[in-house]
Design an enzyme around this catalytic site. Structure first.
Site, mmCIF file in Angstrom:
data_model
loop_
_atom_site.group_PDB
_atom_site.id
_atom_site.type_symbol
_atom_site.label_atom_id
_atom_site.label_comp_id
_atom_site.label_asym_id
_atom_site.label_seq_id
_atom_site.Cartn_x
_atom_site.Cartn_y
_atom_site.Cartn_z
ATOM 1 N N ASP A 33 8.942 -5.555 94.635
ATOM 2 C CA ASP A 33 10.095 -4.654 94.620
ATOM 3 C C ASP A 33 10.363 -4.245 93.174
ATOM 4 O OD1 ASP A 33 13.011 -3.823 94.562
ATOM 5 O OD2 ASP A 33 12.799 -4.260 96.692
ATOM 6 N N ILE A 34 10.698 -2.963 92.959
ATOM 7 C CA ILE A 34 10.932 -2.501 91.576
ATOM 8 C C ILE A 34 12.266 -2.992 91.022
ATOM 9 C CG2 ILE A 34 9.415 -0.495 91.723
ATOM 10 C CD1 ILE A 34 11.942 1.231 92.098
ATOM 11 N N HIS A 102 10.478 -1.275 105.950
ATOM 12 C CA HIS A 102 10.011 -2.197 104.915
ATOM 13 C C HIS A 102 10.782 -3.507 105.012
ATOM 14 C CE1 HIS A 102 13.221 0.217 103.047
ATOM 15 N NE2 HIS A 102 13.459 -0.799 102.239
ATOM 16 N N LEU A 103 10.020 -4.587 104.993
ATOM 17 C CA LEU A 103 10.583 -5.932 105.060
ATOM 18 C C LEU A 103 10.765 -6.466 103.649
ATOM 19 C CD1 LEU A 103 11.253 -8.479 106.861
ATOM 20 C CD2 LEU A 103 8.891 -9.192 106.402
ATOM 21 N N HIS A 104 11.986 -6.879 103.329
ATOM 22 C CA HIS A 104 12.249 -7.540 102.049
ATOM 23 C C HIS A 104 11.906 -9.010 102.193
ATOM 24 C CE1 HIS A 104 14.485 -4.403 99.820
ATOM 25 N NE2 HIS A 104 14.748 -3.966 101.045
#
Length: 129
Positions: A33-34, A102-104
């Protein structure tokens, strides 16, 4: 494929600034993740453009299970093995910045900062696990 979707471009390796991590499934990609909310914060994304988590149906259960497998595997490859201290989930619309599923994957969950504890709060109005 949606050329305007950042995650579609990343999944097709059209964003040279985003390094893809090894993934055991060809229909999924994984990357950092950015804006990490934890020491380990990854996103697992289907290569095929899928809407947000509100569009999921029973037939998507295998995809979501594979996404979680990828999340666990990437943590283990990064020497994080306490899978009881992991937070995985999806932002609930309208609280997702990109409308591509999207899965964190965040770990250790015990080290989430104050703001991250709010943003990634278990089964809240904006984040579902």
């Amino acid at each position: 494929y949606d050329g305007k979707c950042a995650f579609c471009r990343i999944a097709r390796r059209e964003e040279p600034g985003t390094a893809l991590l090894p993934c055991q499934y060809e229909d999924l990609v994984c990357f950092r993740d950015i804006r990490p909310g934890a020491p380990h914060h990854f996103l697992v994304v289907p290569v095929e453009h899928m809407g947000n988590c509100k569009t999921l149906k029973a037939e998507h259960i295998p995809v979501v299970k594979r996404m979680m497998e990828v999340g666990k595997a990437v943590l283990q490859r990064n020497n994080f093995n306490d899978l009881n201290d992991v937070r995985m989930g999806f932002h609930w619309p309208p609280f997702c910045s990109i409308s591509h599923l999207h899965l964190h994957v965040l770990a250790p969950a015990s080290q989430l900062g104050f703001l991250s504890r709010l943003v990634y709060r278990i089964n809240s109005y904006w984040f579902i696990t």
